[in-house]
Write an enzyme that holds these catalytic residues in place. Structure first.
Site, PDB file in Angstrom:
ATOM      1  N   GLU A   1      53.410 -79.884  53.963  1.00  0.00           N
ATOM      2  CA  GLU A   1      55.052 -80.088  53.536  1.00  0.00           C
ATOM      3  C   GLU A   1      55.325 -81.350  53.393  1.00  0.00           C
ATOM      4  OE1 GLU A   1      59.228 -79.645  56.054  1.00  0.00           O
ATOM      5  OE2 GLU A   1      57.437 -78.966  56.988  1.00  0.00           O
TER       6      GLU A   1
ATOM      7  N   ASP B   1      56.881 -82.676  49.812  1.00  0.00           N
ATOM      8  CA  ASP B   1      58.077 -83.050  49.666  1.00  0.00           C
ATOM      9  C   ASP B   1      58.401 -84.312  48.928  1.00  0.00           C
ATOM     10  OD1 ASP B   1      61.264 -83.422  50.772  1.00  0.00           O
ATOM     11  OD2 ASP B   1      60.375 -85.155  51.441  1.00  0.00           O
TER      12      ASP B   1
ATOM     13  N   ASP C   1      60.279 -75.008  53.424  1.00  0.00           N
ATOM     14  CA  ASP C   1      59.113 -76.002  54.164  1.00  0.00           C
ATOM     15  C   ASP C   1      57.761 -75.300  53.379  1.00  0.00           C
ATOM     16  OD1 ASP C   1      60.801 -77.035  55.517  1.00  0.00           O
ATOM     17  OD2 ASP C   1      60.080 -76.403  57.573  1.00  0.00           O
TER      18      ASP C   1
ATOM     19  N   GLU D   1      57.489 -76.431  49.753  1.00  0.00           N
ATOM     20  CA  GLU D   1      56.902 -77.928  49.504  1.00  0.00           C
ATOM     21  C   GLU D   1      55.428 -78.014  50.031  1.00  0.00           C
ATOM     22  OE1 GLU D   1      60.989 -80.424  50.662  1.00  0.00           O
ATOM     23  OE2 GLU D   1      59.830 -79.856  52.345  1.00  0.00           O
TER      24      GLU D   1
END
Length: 224
Positions: free
Chosen positions: A39, A43, A112, A115
């Protein structure tokens, strides 16, 4: 894992290493090996990809306008919408506690996971491939986005409205924090004493709760 081929078709990406996809879908409640590191990676890749796309798409926009559009495109709700498009709730690997509490529907867990999948794609193939996959996912969103007032977050819009009227800025007060450290809910009150307006809202972080409360106060003011 159910119908993993359908998920890969929805993602528009075929994994060479399915263990990476499985890891991306595994919440920390289910296993010591979970998706938080993926994640983190995803991101960063998402923010870079959207920033580059907006930079080229809007050559006349300034940094503030670009930042606001990027924030709209990478915010939790946008990622949740993507997760719903991919039916990710059908594939998440959750612990028993999260399953019982409906974690497969929780916005933060879904966002989450999106990502984390981006991070997994970058490791399964490379950064360029992950970037191209993101652009495919975001094709219509990028076509629809435009600079303007609507891209400003609620706290900014409320602040600018009050400043324009020479009214003191709002107070944000943390009312309560619920849940365990890894899964907290924050309740915040936004108050504009001069206008006798206030509202409370919750979020998975204090910042998100403040934004939600500011939005409610804005709605109160604008409905008068």
């Amino acid at each position: 894992m159910k119908n993993i081929n359908k998920l890969q078709r929805d993602l528009q990406y075929q994994f060479g290493d399915l263990q990476l996809l499985n890891l991306a879908l595994t919440h920390r409640s289910a296993n010591k090996k979970h998706n938080e590191r993926l994640e983190f990676l995803g991101d960063s890749i998402l923010n870079l990809t959207i920033a580059q796309a907006l930079y080229h798409q809007f050559p006349d926009c300034n940094e503030g306008e670009l930042s606001r559009m990027r924030a709209t495109l990478v915010r939790e709700q946008t990622l949740v919408n993507l997760a719903q498009r991919f039916h990710l709730s059908d594939y998440l690997v959750l612990g028993s506690g999260e399953l019982k509490s409906g974690g497969f529907r929780r916005d933060s867990i879904l966002a989450d996971a999106v990502e984390a999948i981006i991070g997994a794609i970058s490791l399964d193939k490379n950064l360029q491939t992950a970037t191209e996959v993101i652009k495919n996912w975001y094709q219509n969103l990028l076509l629809a986005i435009k600079p303007g007032e609507e891209q400003k977050d609620p706290k900014t819009r409320l602040q600018e409205f009050l400043q324009g009227k020479r009214i003191p800025l709002p107070d944000y007060n943390l009312i309560e924090v619920k849940g365990k450290s890894h899964d907290q809910t924050f309740i915040v009150e936004c108050e504009v004493p001069f206008l006798k307006r206030k509202a409370s809202a919750s979020g998975t972080s204090r910042r998100k709760a403040e934004q939600a409360a500011a939005q409610l106060v804005l709605q109160q003011i604008q409905s008068v």
